[in-house]
Design an enzyme around this catalytic site. Sequence first.
Site, PDB file in Angstrom:
ATOM      1  N   CYS A  12     -15.691   7.083  54.952  1.00 17.60           N
ATOM      2  CA  CYS A  12     -15.141   6.207  53.880  1.00 17.60           C
ATOM      3  C   CYS A  12     -14.866   4.881  54.780  1.00 17.60           C
ATOM      4  CB  CYS A  12     -13.967   6.619  53.488  1.00 17.60           C
ATOM      5  SG  CYS A  12     -12.463   6.815  54.698  1.00 17.60           S
ATOM      6  N   HIS A  93      -4.647   6.030  58.762  1.00 15.69           N
ATOM      7  CA  HIS A  93      -3.306   6.685  57.906  1.00 15.69           C
ATOM      8  C   HIS A  93      -2.135   5.662  58.141  1.00 15.69           C
ATOM      9  CE1 HIS A  93      -5.315  10.874  58.740  1.00 15.69           C
ATOM     10  NE2 HIS A  93      -5.402  10.259  57.675  1.00 15.69           N
ATOM     11  N   CYS A 115      -6.028   1.415  57.514  1.00 18.07           N
ATOM     12  CA  CYS A 115      -6.957   1.061  56.140  1.00 18.07           C
ATOM     13  C   CYS A 115      -6.489   0.168  55.325  1.00 18.07           C
ATOM     14  CB  CYS A 115      -7.294   2.548  55.553  1.00 18.07           C
ATOM     15  SG  CYS A 115      -8.349   2.170  54.000  1.00 18.07           S
ATOM     16  N   GLU A 145       0.017   9.550  56.876  1.00 17.71           N
ATOM     17  CA  GLU A 145       0.063   8.530  55.767  1.00 17.71           C
ATOM     18  C   GLU A 145       1.282   8.386  54.937  1.00 17.71           C
ATOM     19  OE1 GLU A 145      -3.392   8.468  52.913  1.00 17.71           O
ATOM     20  OE2 GLU A 145      -2.045   7.379  51.513  1.00 17.71           O
ATOM     21  N   THR A 192      -3.286   8.838  49.035  1.00 19.46           N
ATOM     22  CA  THR A 192      -4.535   8.110  48.836  1.00 19.46           C
ATOM     23  C   THR A 192      -5.582   9.145  48.449  1.00 19.46           C
ATOM     24  OG1 THR A 192      -5.131   7.710  51.126  1.00 19.46           O
ATOM     25  CG2 THR A 192      -4.324   5.632  49.663  1.00 19.46           C
ATOM     26  N   SER A 248      -8.780  17.938  58.926  1.00 18.78           N
ATOM     27  CA  SER A 248      -9.219  16.976  57.963  1.00 18.78           C
ATOM     28  C   SER A 248      -8.703  17.227  56.538  1.00 18.78           C
ATOM     29  CB  SER A 248     -10.372  16.377  58.147  1.00 18.78           C
ATOM     30  OG  SER A 248     -10.801  15.617  56.679  1.00 18.78           O
ATOM     31  N   ASN A 250      -8.889  15.776  53.643  1.00 14.73           N
ATOM     32  CA  ASN A 250      -9.735  15.531  52.411  1.00 14.73           C
ATOM     33  C   ASN A 250     -11.019  16.539  52.715  1.00 14.73           C
ATOM     34  OD1 ASN A 250     -12.214  13.842  53.122  1.00 14.73           O
ATOM     35  ND2 ASN A 250     -10.574  13.220  54.461  1.00 14.73           N
ATOM     36  N   SER A 291     -14.042  11.683  57.058  1.00 15.52           N
ATOM     37  CA  SER A 291     -13.827  11.500  58.657  1.00 15.52           C
ATOM     38  C   SER A 291     -14.947  12.173  59.198  1.00 15.52           C
ATOM     39  CB  SER A 291     -12.367  11.902  59.018  1.00 15.52           C
ATOM     40  OG  SER A 291     -12.348  13.410  58.683  1.00 15.52           O
TER      41      SER A 291
END
Length: 309
Positions: A12, A93, A115, A145, A192, A248, A250, A291
């Site tokens: 991303c 993060h 980010c 995060e 997020t 990770s 996500n 990632s």
Amino acid sequence: MEVIRARVLGYCMGVRRAVEMTARVSGGGAPAPVPDLRLASREGPCAGKIYTLGPLIHNPQVLAKLKSRGVEVLDETRLPGDLRGAVVIVRAHGVSPVLEAEVSLRGGRVVDATCPKVKASQNLARSLGRAGYRLFLGGEKQHGEIIGIRAYAGDCIVVASPEEAAEAAADLYRETAGKRPAVIKTALLGQTTLSPGEYRAIGEAIRPFFPDLRVEDTICEATRDRQEALMELCGQVDALIVAGGRASANTRRLLSMAQALGKPAWLVESAGDIPREIAACSVVGLSAGASTPDDVIDEIEGALLAMDR
Ligand code: SF4
């Protein structure tokens, strides 16, 4: 075997930016334009030690490459007493402002690769906290995060599921009943990487207790885009490979979404992890977490196609 890539997959914007900023600091060059040109002059190669505050991203290959360039990972709970001459990179993060201040106090130069979207959540948490809102924060308590945003908010309630949200909202309702002001202001922010459905369900669990709950849209479309692309892909394939690091969040979420849709699916960190049984499938889908670098995706795709020969 046919391999179909998800419409959207891999790095991303925030992760690519953090990796490129770190590459510049460690003298590794930058293949793409700098998203924030104001940062460029502060990011030049560093002659002293280079650290990241915690792992820069959750991908083993990227972390190994950075290590080979001398980039070390600092344990956020045990900073070295003397950081003079060192550059300390804040990962995508984000971290708590207290930690950043600690680095500066010990003489380190902070390069902030947070980010921009996470930064926006941090700023929002701070301004809502200052405006007197009681904040609910949807996400994993131990995720970097969330730890960072929480520090910006001051006092806030972290909830990982609608059940936890309902319980915490009921507690807060009981705690504040009969107190002044009669109506307390509440707001909800989310990690997020939460799915929009999960985030909505958390909001719905709080609303019976606090009907005026202010729900902020903090879910990143990068996550949403990868999840939607994965759902589309599931309809076209026999099985699915999700490329990415096991650490990770996500990437793991993409895997569980595919499995929930009834597709045989595997999380694969590198080509060596591809399960043999996938060779029996005619059409294989390939997705990747936010990632996962492009070269790892290419390598896994190449290995899948080579299974045919
Ligand atoms: S997923 Fe979104 S918020 Fe998280 S680093 Fe990537 S672009 Fe930023």
